[in-house]
Scaffold this active site. Structure first.
Site, PDB file in Angstrom:
ATOM      1  CD1 TRP A  12      -3.124   1.434   0.747  1.00 25.68           C
ATOM      2  CD2 TRP A  12      -1.368   2.459   1.944  1.00 25.68           C
ATOM      3  NE1 TRP A  12      -3.601   2.701   1.573  1.00 25.68           N
ATOM      4  CE2 TRP A  12      -2.470   3.317   2.182  1.00 25.68           C
ATOM      5  CE3 TRP A  12       0.034   2.750   3.051  1.00 25.68           C
ATOM      6  CZ2 TRP A  12      -2.707   4.506   2.451  1.00 25.68           C
ATOM      7  CZ3 TRP A  12      -0.412   3.998   3.459  1.00 25.68           C
ATOM      8  CH2 TRP A  12      -1.509   5.031   3.267  1.00 25.68           C
ATOM      9  CG  HIS A  13       3.428   2.342   3.183  1.00 27.54           C
ATOM     10  ND1 HIS A  13       2.619   1.348   4.001  1.00 27.54           N
ATOM     11  CD2 HIS A  13       3.443   3.552   4.045  1.00 27.54           C
ATOM     12  CE1 HIS A  13       2.491   2.053   4.958  1.00 27.54           C
ATOM     13  NE2 HIS A  13       2.754   3.237   5.284  1.00 27.54           N
ATOM     14  N   GLY A  14       3.745   1.873  -1.463  1.00 29.68           N
ATOM     15  CA  GLY A  14       4.429   2.297  -2.634  1.00 29.68           C
ATOM     16  C   GLY A  14       4.495   1.048  -3.663  1.00 29.68           C
TER      17      GLY A  14
END
Length: 432
Positions: free
Chosen positions: A285-287
């Site tokens: 989700w963060h990248g």
């Protein structure tokens, strides 16, 4: 007026992606409307809403990442789409999804007003980088709210505190961190260790600073958002750390993924598998980079280890606090690195890089300016919860309340000076 301001705000940063934001609001509104009308076949509607929301997230954020991974693994040359990443897509899609799932579970949690849902999805203070807000937490505030002079004053002070964290701490530490990562090939233990410590503070003050600004600005308009950070560096286990770090994201994954998968109710092996899956997706989700995935799996590994070994007994001890800080710092070195190779090189040099070179010593002297040292010192104090204790103490003494107002104005003046003299340095979580 708030909807107009929010859409204008988003358009200023990403006008071309404004239709996507409106589409996310429309899809989830229609799904919620169907659930409120008690249609018989609710599950297909939920599945379609999930596909549309997550499909948009995957298409805009992960398509090129998957193509690059396939090309690297199999030696292919799948063309890249080159799609620009919409600002804040990870946040507003998760908010839209939480609304749809909540109304699917309980139709009384929905709204029949598209404008109410659009304001919920697009509200500009937390649109870009959170915190992730659940509709049922703010539904009544969207319909009926009151902002007093006290709310405005408290919101302004909270906003200034967040802005100060970003400009006067995170951005100053970022100068040192960027320089150290640029020279990661030196393999010096001193440089890598300082980079790890400084980046752990940089990302905390950068992200918690934005959360403070969003919470403060929301309060100016009569909204009361939940806290997103609770002094995570005072944690003594990794599980405790995630109860304190990015609380809105942790609770989102727990409520909408971990618990529906069975949580900890179906045996230890299933629980550990659920934990690893949640942290894998948290990292992703963060990248769109394998460094983020490994960062998530790193935290998942230690969370599982705390469940199956005596590590959990370290909770509340000094040893547990030290162990947690080390695990978190090493994880953030993965998070910050441009590649897995760079991350492993820097982490490895902490344990092996003791052949100090003249070039590394000169770089160390160059980056350890008085500003960086002062920002790090203040950062360490604030990480211990000093700010909260001072605020609680000031509330009990009227002269100190006046001093708090003056201090806020002084900090704001320093922030303006910093903005005028420093180069553009966006919030870290803007890219997520």
């Amino acid at each position: 007026m708030l909807i107009a301001a929010s859409l204008l705000f988003y358009s200023a940063g990403s006008l071309v992606h404004l239709p996507l934001l409106l589409a996310v609001a429309a899809v989830n509104y229609l799904a919620g409307l169907l659930f409120q009308r008690q249609i018989r076949r609710k599950k297909p509607v939920l599945i379609l809403a999930l596909i549309l929301n997550l499909g948009a997230l995957v298409a805009f954020k992960y398509l090129d990442f998957f193509a690059q991974s396939v090309n690297s693994l199999f030696g292919l040359s799948v063309p890249l789409a080159g799609i620009a990443l919409p600002i804040g897509i990870s946040f507003f899609t998760f908010q839209g999804l939480s609304y749809t799932i909540d109304v699917y579970r309980d139709r009384t949690l929905g709204t029949r007003s598209f404008w109410e849902l659009l304001l919920y999805v697009s509200f500009f203070p937390q649109l870009i980088a959170g915190p992730i807000v659940k509709y049922h937490d703010v539904a009544e505030q969207i319909r009926h709210r009151f902002a007093s002079a006290e709310d405005m004053a408290a919101g302004c002070r909270r906003f200034i505190v967040g802005l100060s964290k970003k400009l006067l701490l995170a951005d100053i530490l970022a100068v040192a961190v960027d320089a150290l990562y640029e020279h990661s090939a030196l393999g010096d233990a001193r440089l890598s260790l300082i980079a790890g410590v400084c980046y752990a503070m940089q990302i905390y003050f950068d992200f918690s600073g934005y959360s403070d600004m969003a919470i403060g600005m929301g309060r100016m308009f009569g909204f009361h958002f939940h806290e997103n950070f609770d002094h995570p560096y005072t944690a003594s286990t990794i599980r405790d750390f995630w109860r304190r770090w990015h609380i809105s994201l942790s609770s989102w994954f727990r409520e909408y993924l971990y618990i529906p998968l069975g949580g900890n109710r179906k045996g230890l092996a299933r629980t550990c598998g659920n934990v690893m899956l949640v942290f894998f997706l948290t990292g992703l989700w963060h990248g769109a980079n394998w460094t983020f995935v490994l960062w998530g799996l790193w935290h998942g590994f230690w969370s599982v280890l705390e469940r199956v070994t005596p590590l959990k007994k370290l909770s509340g001890t000094a040893v547990g606090h030290f162990y947690t800080l080390v695990v978190v710092m090493l994880g953030f070195m993965l998070f910050r690195a441009d590649s897995i190779a760079q991350a492993f090189s820097m982490i490895g040099s902490i344990f092996t890089g003791y052949g100090y070179s003249r070039e590394a010593t000169l770089l160390l002297r160059e980056i350890l300016t008085w500003k960086v040292v002062a920002a790090a010192a203040v950062g360490v104090l604030l990480c211990t919860g000093l700010q909260r204790r001072l605020s609680a103490w000031a509330k009990e003494k009227r002269p100190l309340q006046a001093a708090a107002f003056v201090s806020a104005l002084a900090l704001f003046a320093l922030c303006i000076l910093r903005l005028a003299s420093a180069s553009f340095n966006p919030f870290i979580y803007f890219r997520f």
